[in-house]
Motif scaffolding. Structure first.
Motif, PDB file in Angstrom:
ATOM      1  N   ASP A 136      -0.747 -12.328  41.936  1.00  0.00           N
ATOM      2  CA  ASP A 136      -1.514 -12.220  40.851  1.00  0.00           C
ATOM      3  C   ASP A 136      -2.116 -11.178  40.747  1.00  0.00           C
ATOM      4  N   ILE A 137      -2.583 -10.372  41.513  1.00  0.00           N
ATOM      5  CA  ILE A 137      -3.157  -9.155  41.345  1.00  0.00           C
ATOM      6  C   ILE A 137      -2.337  -8.211  40.788  1.00  0.00           C
ATOM      7  N   VAL A 138      -1.191  -8.092  41.390  1.00  0.00           N
ATOM      8  CA  VAL A 138      -0.149  -7.099  40.794  1.00  0.00           C
ATOM      9  C   VAL A 138      -0.068  -7.303  39.258  1.00  0.00           C
ATOM     10  N   GLN A 139       0.341  -8.693  38.999  1.00  0.00           N
ATOM     11  CA  GLN A 139       0.430  -9.125  37.501  1.00  0.00           C
ATOM     12  C   GLN A 139      -0.505  -8.886  36.708  1.00  0.00           C
ATOM     13  N   GLU A 140      -1.754  -9.056  36.792  1.00  0.00           N
ATOM     14  CA  GLU A 140      -2.937  -8.627  36.178  1.00  0.00           C
ATOM     15  C   GLU A 140      -3.107  -7.020  36.018  1.00  0.00           C
ATOM     16  N   THR A 141      -2.914  -6.361  37.101  1.00  0.00           N
ATOM     17  CA  THR A 141      -2.889  -4.791  37.164  1.00  0.00           C
ATOM     18  C   THR A 141      -2.005  -4.395  36.241  1.00  0.00           C
ATOM     19  N   PHE A 142      -0.785  -4.772  36.285  1.00  0.00           N
ATOM     20  CA  PHE A 142       0.325  -4.396  35.226  1.00  0.00           C
ATOM     21  C   PHE A 142      -0.130  -4.613  33.716  1.00  0.00           C
ATOM     22  N   LEU A 143      -0.492  -5.840  33.697  1.00  0.00           N
ATOM     23  CA  LEU A 143      -1.016  -6.113  32.289  1.00  0.00           C
ATOM     24  C   LEU A 143      -2.177  -5.457  31.768  1.00  0.00           C
ATOM     25  N   ARG A 144      -3.304  -5.373  32.582  1.00  0.00           N
ATOM     26  CA  ARG A 144      -4.192  -4.216  32.286  1.00  0.00           C
ATOM     27  C   ARG A 144      -4.045  -2.858  32.011  1.00  0.00           C
ATOM     28  N   ALA A 145      -3.122  -2.405  32.920  1.00  0.00           N
ATOM     29  CA  ALA A 145      -2.693  -0.985  32.579  1.00  0.00           C
ATOM     30  C   ALA A 145      -1.891  -0.910  31.337  1.00  0.00           C
ATOM     31  N   TYR A 146      -0.902  -1.897  31.174  1.00  0.00           N
ATOM     32  CA  TYR A 146      -0.173  -1.643  29.931  1.00  0.00           C
ATOM     33  C   TYR A 146      -1.040  -1.764  28.849  1.00  0.00           C
ATOM     34  N   ARG A 147      -2.120  -2.627  28.888  1.00  0.00           N
ATOM     35  CA  ARG A 147      -2.880  -3.033  27.452  1.00  0.00           C
ATOM     36  C   ARG A 147      -3.681  -1.500  27.336  1.00  0.00           C
ATOM     37  N   THR A 148      -3.846  -0.869  28.439  1.00  0.00           N
ATOM     38  CA  THR A 148      -4.631   0.410  28.153  1.00  0.00           C
ATOM     39  C   THR A 148      -4.005   1.660  28.387  1.00  0.00           C
ATOM     40  N   VAL A 201       7.855 -11.398  42.133  1.00  0.00           N
ATOM     41  CA  VAL A 201       6.727 -10.803  41.650  1.00  0.00           C
ATOM     42  C   VAL A 201       7.085 -10.001  40.528  1.00  0.00           C
ATOM     43  N   ALA A 202       8.288  -9.132  40.689  1.00  0.00           N
ATOM     44  CA  ALA A 202       8.684  -8.301  39.532  1.00  0.00           C
ATOM     45  C   ALA A 202       8.769  -9.270  38.363  1.00  0.00           C
ATOM     46  N   ALA A 203       9.485 -10.312  38.263  1.00  0.00           N
ATOM     47  CA  ALA A 203       9.888 -11.244  37.437  1.00  0.00           C
ATOM     48  C   ALA A 203       8.538 -11.542  36.555  1.00  0.00           C
ATOM     49  N   ARG A 204       7.545 -12.057  37.397  1.00  0.00           N
ATOM     50  CA  ARG A 204       6.203 -12.354  36.682  1.00  0.00           C
ATOM     51  C   ARG A 204       5.578 -11.221  36.140  1.00  0.00           C
ATOM     52  N   VAL A 205       5.576 -10.105  36.441  1.00  0.00           N
ATOM     53  CA  VAL A 205       4.993  -8.895  35.949  1.00  0.00           C
ATOM     54  C   VAL A 205       5.694  -8.597  34.333  1.00  0.00           C
ATOM     55  N   PHE A 206       7.298  -8.532  34.461  1.00  0.00           N
ATOM     56  CA  PHE A 206       7.890  -8.494  33.286  1.00  0.00           C
ATOM     57  C   PHE A 206       7.646  -9.784  32.134  1.00  0.00           C
ATOM     58  N   ALA A 207       7.585 -10.944  32.754  1.00  0.00           N
ATOM     59  CA  ALA A 207       7.379 -11.799  31.703  1.00  0.00           C
ATOM     60  C   ALA A 207       6.109 -11.753  31.199  1.00  0.00           C
ATOM     61  N   ALA A 208       4.811 -11.178  31.931  1.00  0.00           N
ATOM     62  CA  ALA A 208       3.539 -10.879  31.527  1.00  0.00           C
ATOM     63  C   ALA A 208       3.533  -9.783  30.434  1.00  0.00           C
ATOM     64  N   LEU A 209       4.519  -9.072  30.799  1.00  0.00           N
ATOM     65  CA  LEU A 209       4.642  -7.861  29.625  1.00  0.00           C
ATOM     66  C   LEU A 209       5.227  -8.302  28.351  1.00  0.00           C
ATOM     67  N   ASP A 210       6.357  -9.165  28.528  1.00  0.00           N
ATOM     68  CA  ASP A 210       7.059  -9.606  27.386  1.00  0.00           C
ATOM     69  C   ASP A 210       5.775 -10.569  26.584  1.00  0.00           C
ATOM     70  N   GLU A 211       5.220 -11.523  27.299  1.00  0.00           N
ATOM     71  CA  GLU A 211       4.284 -12.115  26.686  1.00  0.00           C
ATOM     72  C   GLU A 211       3.058 -11.263  25.748  1.00  0.00           C
ATOM     73  N   GLU A 212       2.928 -10.215  26.471  1.00  0.00           N
ATOM     74  CA  GLU A 212       2.002  -9.308  25.777  1.00  0.00           C
ATOM     75  C   GLU A 212       2.304  -8.748  24.727  1.00  0.00           C
ATOM     76  N   ASP A 213       3.899  -8.199  24.717  1.00  0.00           N
ATOM     77  CA  ASP A 213       4.352  -7.723  23.504  1.00  0.00           C
ATOM     78  C   ASP A 213       4.456  -8.543  22.469  1.00  0.00           C
ATOM     79  N   ARG A 214       4.706  -9.957  22.816  1.00  0.00           N
ATOM     80  CA  ARG A 214       4.724 -10.935  21.733  1.00  0.00           C
ATOM     81  C   ARG A 214       3.259 -11.341  20.842  1.00  0.00           C
TER      82      ARG A 214
END
Ligand SMILES: [Zn+2]
Lengths: 267, 189
Positions: free
Chosen positions: B39-51, A65-78
């Protein structure tokens, strides 16, 4: 039974310490004469305590889960800044086809050319330590055996020879390692934990300490230069080994981090 | 990335990463599905990061992240149109009032203390989501009524009545379960 004879809601407010002094005294007075309400309060109190017991402050998300989160953040940075981090861009599978390999290569060259000193692995090294300490850094191989990890890196994963340190004498145990990325460069990462809850992350990557940013404390020992940085609660010690840079990140005593680095550094 | 982007990422991780475990546990309890929780945790982090630029340093990062988490959860649930698995609410509530109306401990009084946390977790997860989320916010994650109401996007009075009903349902379910398992004080002695 007429429920309104007993202060059911007030029992819950009492539990949550949400009653004012007067209401509190009224409910206490009722409780002193009503065994039903005492019993109900006990059951509610136990239920609340049981629910609170489900909160495990040390609970961690699974590494994937952590790996997915960091990958999503990396993608967002890109996405936010697509021209930066050429090597990270190469790892990404979505952006590259859109850009075209040639374009990406030109951008990569331009970045290298225009920003020769933009490389700063210090924050990454500190972040990696925080991730590891919060159990959100996924390890590719979990092992207590340094030789096994060296072999893992050598099996086509890391292009340069690695030296996985043994900190057993210092009561730190190897937990494993991963093929990692430090500010856009491929690195061999290995992680350690002590019985008292300390964490150490070491990384090796191709480069020179001369690329590192300013703001370090310099120590020289046996002809080896150590550059010590502080980032938050982390101490980072960098030193050169031939074509490689080694960095040791520790959340323990700064002097201890330097001592560990000195113990393992080789000319 | 520019220097300030790198700094934003570092600042965000400092604030958000330590909350990942609690957010995941809560997502898991809300969805009961590890894949959905992930899925929810990933989306939560992404939304939080964007804002994250809107997030003021020093304010309550936990409340902020949990609010996003619950919003992501409800949006997904609306899309999926999924309904909660039902426990017999009326039956449980009747049992609670029956328990509350009976006087003093009986010789085979249930001993809640013998319940294991996995059993408590299962009982909580069996409650309908509106009740479960109130307990998750106020009791499990120890948010104030105001914070929990904000996160669940409902008035404080609604939060309070959901919470009180939720605890009654949970108490009744646990009491019922403990009695079936023979967790009684007489047995302990
Ligand atoms: Zn009463």
């Amino acid at each position: 039974m007429n429920r309104t004879n007993h202060p059911h809601d007030e029992l819950q407010l009492l539990l949550d310490e949400r009653l004012d002094a007067a209401a509190h005294a009224r409910v206490e007075a009722h409780l002193s004469t009503c065994s039903q309400c005492r019993r109900e309060l006990e059951a509610l109190r136990w239920t609340q305590r049981a629910a609170r017991g489900l909160n495990r402050p040390d609970a961690t998300a699974p590494p994937e889960v952590a790996a997915r989160v960091f990958a999503a953040l990396d993608e967002e940075d890109r996405r936010a800044s697509p021209s930066a981090h050429p090597e990270r861009t190469q790892r990404g599978s979505r952006l590259l086809p859109a850009l075209g390999i040639a374009v990406a290569a030109v951008i990569a060259l331009a970045i290298v050319f225009l920003r020769p000193s933009g490389f700063d692995p210090t924050q990454n090294a500190a972040d990696d330590l925080v991730r590891y300490a919060t159990a959100t850094l996924a390890l590719d191989l979990e092992t207590k055996n340094p030789q096994e990890l060296e072999q893992f890196f050598a099996d086509g994963r890391i292009a340069f020879p690695t030296r996985v340190f043994d900190f057993g004498m210092m009561n730190f145990e190897l937990t494993g390692g991963r093929v990692h990325d430090i500010d856009g460069r491929r690195s061999a990462l290995f992680a350690y934990t002590s019985a008292s809850g300390g964490h150490i992350i070491c990384q090796m990557y191709e480069g020179g300490v001369s690329e590192l940013p300013d703001g370090f404390e310099r120590h020289v020992d046996d002809g080896i230069e150590f550059r010590v940085y502080r980032r938050g609660t982390s101490t980072l010690v960098f030193w050169q080994e031939g074509p490689l840079v080694c960095v040791l990140a520790s959340d323990g005593d700064p002097g201890e981090a330097l001592a560990f680095a000195r113990a393992k550094a080789q000319v | 990335m520019t220097r300030s982007d790198t700094q934003k990422r570092a600042d965000f991780e400092t604030v958000a990463v330590p909350l990942m475990g609690a957010l995941y546990q809560t997502a898991l309890s809300l969805t009961r599905q590890p894949d959905d929780a992930s899925d929810i945790v990933q989306e939560t982090f992404l939304r939080a990061y964007r804002t994250f630029d809107n997030f003021r340093a020093g304010t309550n990062a936990r409340a902020w992240m949990f609010t996003i988490l619950y919003s992501v959860f409800t949006n997904r649930r609306k899309k999926a149109g999924r309904e909660d698995a039902n426990v017999p609410i009326e039956e449980l509530e009747a049992k609670y009032w029956q328990f509350a109306a009976s006087a003093g401990p009986s010789p085979d009084e249930v001993d809640f203390g013998q319940l294991k946390s996995a059993e408590v977790e299962a009982a909580l997860n069996a409650l309908p989501e509106t009740f479960r989320s109130a307990v998750l916010m106020v009791d499990v994650n120890e948010f104030s009524y105001d914070e929990a109401a904000a996160a669940l996007a409902c008035p404080v009075g609604t939060l309070r009545s959901r919470l009180f009903r939720a605890r009654r349902l949970l108490a009744a379910a646990l009491h019922d379960y403990a009695r079936r398992e023979g967790y009684t004080r007489s047995k302990e002695r």
